[in-house]
Design a protein around this motif. Structure first.
Motif, PDB file in Angstrom:
ATOM      1  N   LYS A 194       0.810  -1.217   0.000  1.00  0.00           N
ATOM      2  CA  LYS A 194       0.000   0.000   0.000  1.00  0.00           C
ATOM      3  C   LYS A 194       0.849   1.276   0.000  1.00  0.00           C
ATOM      4  O   LYS A 194       0.307   2.377  -0.074  1.00  0.00           O
ATOM      5  CB  LYS A 194      -0.921   0.009   1.223  1.00  0.00           C
ATOM      6  N   PRO A 372     -18.722   6.056  -0.237  1.00  0.00           N
ATOM      7  CA  PRO A 372     -19.082   4.665  -0.573  1.00  0.00           C
ATOM      8  C   PRO A 372     -19.730   4.545  -1.956  1.00  0.00           C
ATOM      9  O   PRO A 372     -19.425   3.612  -2.714  1.00  0.00           O
ATOM     10  CB  PRO A 372     -20.065   4.283   0.548  1.00  0.00           C
ATOM     11  N   ASN A 375     -17.045   5.132  -4.628  1.00  0.00           N
ATOM     12  CA  ASN A 375     -16.200   3.943  -4.766  1.00  0.00           C
ATOM     13  C   ASN A 375     -16.906   2.842  -5.552  1.00  0.00           C
ATOM     14  O   ASN A 375     -16.269   2.114  -6.318  1.00  0.00           O
ATOM     15  CB  ASN A 375     -15.764   3.435  -3.393  1.00  0.00           C
ATOM     16  N   ASP A 376     -18.212   2.707  -5.346  1.00  0.00           N
ATOM     17  CA  ASP A 376     -18.971   1.730  -6.126  1.00  0.00           C
ATOM     18  C   ASP A 376     -18.963   2.089  -7.608  1.00  0.00           C
ATOM     19  O   ASP A 376     -18.849   1.215  -8.474  1.00  0.00           O
ATOM     20  CB  ASP A 376     -20.423   1.654  -5.626  1.00  0.00           C
ATOM     21  N   GLN A 379     -15.019   1.835  -8.752  1.00  0.00           N
ATOM     22  CA  GLN A 379     -14.270   0.628  -8.393  1.00  0.00           C
ATOM     23  C   GLN A 379     -12.910   0.981  -7.773  1.00  0.00           C
ATOM     24  O   GLN A 379     -11.909   0.312  -8.011  1.00  0.00           O
ATOM     25  CB  GLN A 379     -14.074  -0.261  -9.624  1.00  0.00           C
ATOM     26  N   GLU A 380     -12.901   2.056  -6.976  1.00  0.00           N
ATOM     27  CA  GLU A 380     -11.692   2.460  -6.284  1.00  0.00           C
ATOM     28  C   GLU A 380     -11.897   2.317  -4.773  1.00  0.00           C
ATOM     29  O   GLU A 380     -12.977   1.935  -4.318  1.00  0.00           O
ATOM     30  CB  GLU A 380     -11.340   3.915  -6.633  1.00  0.00           C
ATOM     31  N   SER A 381     -10.864   2.644  -4.010  1.00  0.00           N
ATOM     32  CA  SER A 381     -10.933   2.579  -2.546  1.00  0.00           C
ATOM     33  C   SER A 381     -10.556   3.939  -1.973  1.00  0.00           C
ATOM     34  O   SER A 381      -9.598   4.075  -1.194  1.00  0.00           O
ATOM     35  CB  SER A 381     -10.001   1.485  -2.014  1.00  0.00           C
ATOM     36  N   THR A 383     -10.742   7.267   0.298  1.00  0.00           N
ATOM     37  CA  THR A 383     -11.115   7.609   1.670  1.00  0.00           C
ATOM     38  C   THR A 383     -11.016   9.128   1.846  1.00  0.00           C
ATOM     39  O   THR A 383     -10.500   9.838   0.970  1.00  0.00           O
ATOM     40  CB  THR A 383     -10.194   6.924   2.695  1.00  0.00           C
TER      41      THR A 383
END
Length: 809
Positions: A194, A372, A375-376, A379-381, A383
């Motif tokens: 990461k 959220p 991200n949907d 398709q990422e993460s 924050t």
């Protein structure tokens, strides 16, 4: 002075609540869109920039040219090329190679002291020089020597935790593989996956000297064939990569000409791609290591953000100029008492910037709450920590200020130019061209809305086409079950029998590759009596008898495999016949020759299947032959049931009773095929979301504008009603100008959208045709939205009691 300006700005904003709310809501939506898109775009930037001398790192890629065929562009090259480049060119400081073993075989792994086995993806075999070329943050071990010895492994921190559940894992043992072929690997390092972004994105790396695929790569010396290795070179400082690339044709001539001739291959071209560019600039390159993005997609998103913000600015300009008369007296009085044009412009610009910055601050917590959903969509993460990047903060502040200035500059010029005498006499205060300018801005809003709606429809059509197009096999109700080990593979017949006894399973077969898997295996063939130096490459897949029935692939000639068939009996697709100019009626009497003149193998065609898409629809169907396979990698089960929970449970019970210590790893084929089009699906969802935002902002502006127009004309409407005008005629009078603007916007937006989407569709070998009704529907949608927005407000004014609007006269 500044404090006074702020007070006046605040009072004006709170006094005109409807206009302020509409402007604030529009600017907030626009800024929110910009912020969400910027977060995603920045997540796609910065890949592989952390390596030492990152500008000097290049991947060696291959283009194979054959007579009468499209050039094949691959991210891979032959095994000996990387280190031969280092040997031949002093410009090359270091070289390394990686092999993605997932493509060739699935290896089970487990901690030596545990019985829990796992299939892990993104498994690389890498040379000992790997960490001399690429920089990864090590948590344990010495990266300089981690891959020096055979049977060494370096783990990602998440995998180390999964296998051992503790921090200190150096020199611990891992069992890699199963049965007699299992190897014991020693952990020599742990890296933080990461810490940096890399196109490699490894899960774990095994030293290339490890027996099996690694030693095969190390010992293979053919410069023409087996183009499955990812080769990298690190250039010395200040070396010109273009000049080195110019020398590569000579390198191929010296090193590979005999191998190319022997393999019957055409021209082979080597290219250098900067490692920093791989994630965003790999369009058209086959065999990528991991999911890559596309710079064109990012440009599209940034353009989308720009136009949405521009639509919000247009709203602000329209409403501010339309309501100029409301502030005429204020401006007149201030000018009479000595206010200059510059001070007035500063006042009005300050109000717009204040509103824009306020919208910016509101958008930040909204984006955090929506992460959220974002991200949907992407398709990422992402924050909330991504918001703290200094680039994001600077850009956000810049957007806030620039938006305020862009939205306020025209109204500020118009308002500050009002003559005090005309303002105080309540005469016409705006220049004659301002009405036309507002109409042009409304047309722009409609152009953006119609264009985006057409774009969304076309993207959705292409995605639906990819999902519903006949792929040549039946992907629905088809389950793929990974076999993975020699023990499981040897029990195929037992597994097949037990699975067929499960209610809902109609047929079972096996193969080396699952649908949607990248097929790298191939062979070069030529016809009897032909030239062995001019062979055609044909993709290869090993299958069992019953494969075509289970997959729903029709045989157009000949027969299926039987238990008695041998490996020299093959079934080919129609593309293979076309490649060799074999007529269908002559197929079963034809043979293909494999090998060189010294050692040849004759392959007899016993059947021909219809072409089916074993790769993405972005690629044209390639020649393929299928042979009998006794040790497959996958089981395929055709099912017919409404109770999949029970069926899967039954499969798992049978699997565990037949095969021990091997995970039950299954997937639905239709879902795997759908993943091939994740980018199109993501693009479609993002386009839909932001298109509705743009339309919503446009509707806000229309609502505010028609509210003002009807207020300005309320006495005229009252007089018309007193003189007998109907509600219908009043509504028609108020809406007809906006309908004309929609029609003008339709004529502008349609050709622009057509050209842009035609270019986008060129990236697909199999694609839809853009039809005229798409643009009619988009224009109709804009018209309906306009009529609803304008019509409802017009209707309220038309049915109002005329006495109320006239009694003040």
């Amino acid at each position: 002075m500044f404090k006074n300006y702020l007070k006046i700005a605040w009072r004006n904003l709170t006094k005109n609540k409807q206009q302020t709310i509409i402007n604030l809501l529009g600017l907030t939506m626009g800024t929110l869109s910009c912020l969400a898109i910027l977060l995603y775009v920045f997540a796609q930037l910065g890949y592989d920039e952390h390596h030492d001398n990152a500008d000097g790192l290049f991947r060696v890629e291959t283009i194979i040219e054959r007579d009468g065929q499209q050039p094949y562009e691959s991210s891979t090259s032959s095994p000996p090329i990387a280190f031969a480049l280092k040997e031949d060119f002093p410009e090359v400081q270091e070289a390394t190679r990686v092999v993605l073993t997932d493509v060739f075989y699935s290896m089970l792994m487990r901690a030596a002291d545990s019985e829990d086995s796992y299939y892990e993806s993104r498994v690389y075999m890498a040379d000992s020089t790997f960490f001399k070329v690429f920089d990864f943050k090590f948590l344990e071990g010495d990266k300089k020597t981690a891959l020096d010895q055979p049977n060494s492994v370096v783990l990602s921190s998440s995998l180390a935790d999964k296998l051992f559940g503790e921090k200190d894992v150096l020199n611990k043992a891992i069992i890699w593989g199963s049965g007699d072929g299992a190897l014991t690997l020693t952990v020599k390092g742990v890296f933080d996956e990461k810490a940096q972004k890399s196109h490699l994105n490894p899960n774990y790396l095994v030293s290339m000297g490890t027996p099996g695929m690694g030693t095969f790569v190390q010992n293979f010396d053919n410069f023409a064939t087996n183009n499955f290795v990812y080769s990298y070179v690190k250039l010395a400082p200040n070396v010109n990569a273009s000049q080195l690339e110019d020398k590569l044709p000579g390198f191929i001539q010296v090193r590979a000409s005999e191998d190319l001739k022997s393999a019957g291959m055409g021209n082979k071209i080597l290219e250098l791609q900067k490692v920093k560019d791989i994630h965003l600039y790999s369009e058209g390159r086959n065999n990528q290591l991991d999911k890559v993005s596309d710079i064109t997609f990012l440009y599209f998103l940034l353009s989308l953000a720009f136009f949405i913000q521009l639509v919000a600015c247009v709203n602000f300009i329209n409403l501010s100029t339309a309501r100029a008369s409301k502030r005429a007296r204020e401006i007149g009085v201030r000018k009479v008492v000595g206010a200059g044009k510059n001070s007035l412009m500063g006042q009005f610009l300050g109000e717009s910037v204040l509103l824009s910055l306020f919208a910016m601050f509101i958008s930040i917590p909204i984006v955090i709450l929506l992460l959220p959903l974002i991200n949907d969509l992407t398709q990422e993460s992402l924050t909330y920590l991504h918001l703290y990047q200094w680039q994001i903060i600077v850009l956000l502040l810049t957007i806030g200020v620039v938006t305020g200035l862009a939205a306020g500059i025209y109204p500020a010029i118009i308002l500050s130019s009002i003559k005090p005498v005309r303002a105080l006499k309540s005469a016409a205060i705006l220049p004659s061209g301002s009405g036309n300018f507002r109409k042009a801005l409304v047309v722009f809003q409609f152009v953006v809305s119609i264009g985006l709606v057409a774009t969304v429809i076309i993207i959705s059509q292409q995605f639906k086409f990819a999902q519903t197009k006949d792929l040549g096999y039946k992907k629905d109700n088809l389950i793929a079950l990974r076999i993975g080990t020699e023990d499981a593979s040897s029990k195929f017949e037992s597994l097949k029998s037990s699975f067929l006894n499960i209610p809902g399973v109609t047929s079972v077969a096996s193969g080396n590759y699952a649908p949607s898997e990248m097929i790298l295996a191939d062979n070069g063939f030529y016809l009897p009596g032909g030239n062995s130096e001019n062979r055609t490459v044909v993709k290869r897949n090993g299958v069992s008898d019953g494969y075509f029935k289970t997959m729903g692939i029709p045989l157009v000639k000949g027969r299926d495999f039987t238990a008695a068939d041998t490996v020299d009996q093959i079934i080919v697709n129609e593309a293979t016949l076309k490649a060799f100019d074999i007529k269908l009626e002559n197929a079963l009497s034809s043979t293909l020759i494999q090998g060189t003149d010294e050692e040849t193998f004759e392959m007899r065609i016993i059947g021909v299947v219809a072409d089916y898409h074993f790769a993405s629809l972005r690629e044209e169907i390639q020649p393929l032959f299928l042979h009998k396979e006794t040790e497959p990698n996958w089981l395929f089960l055709k099912t017919n049931t409404d109770n999949y929970a029970s069926l899967i449970a039954g499969m798992e019970d049978q699997w565990k009773s037949t095969v021990s210590n091997v995970p039950f790893d299954y997937r639905f084929v239709d879902k795997e095929v759908e993943r091939l089009y994740d980018e199109e699906k993501r693009l479609g969802l993002i386009s839909v979301a932001f298109t509705f935002l743009a339309i919503f902002i446009s509707c806000l502006g229309l609502f505010g504008l028609i509210s003002y127009v009807t207020e300005q004309k309320k006495k005229e409407i009252g007089i018309r009603k007193v003189l007998g005008a109907s509600v219908h005629s009043v509504v028609q009078m108020l809406t007809k100008d906006f309908v004309k603007l929609v029609l003008v916007a339709f004529l502008i937006a349609s050709p622009i959208a057509y050209l842009l989407m035609s270019k986008w569709l060129q990236g697909f070998t199999y694609r839809i045709e853009i039809e005229w009704w798409v643009f009619v529907l988009s224009g109709g949608f804009a018209l309906v939205i306009t009529l609803l927005t304008v019509g409802m407000q017009s209707l309220r004014s038309a049915v109002a009691n005329p006495v109320k609007s006239l009694r003040t006269e």
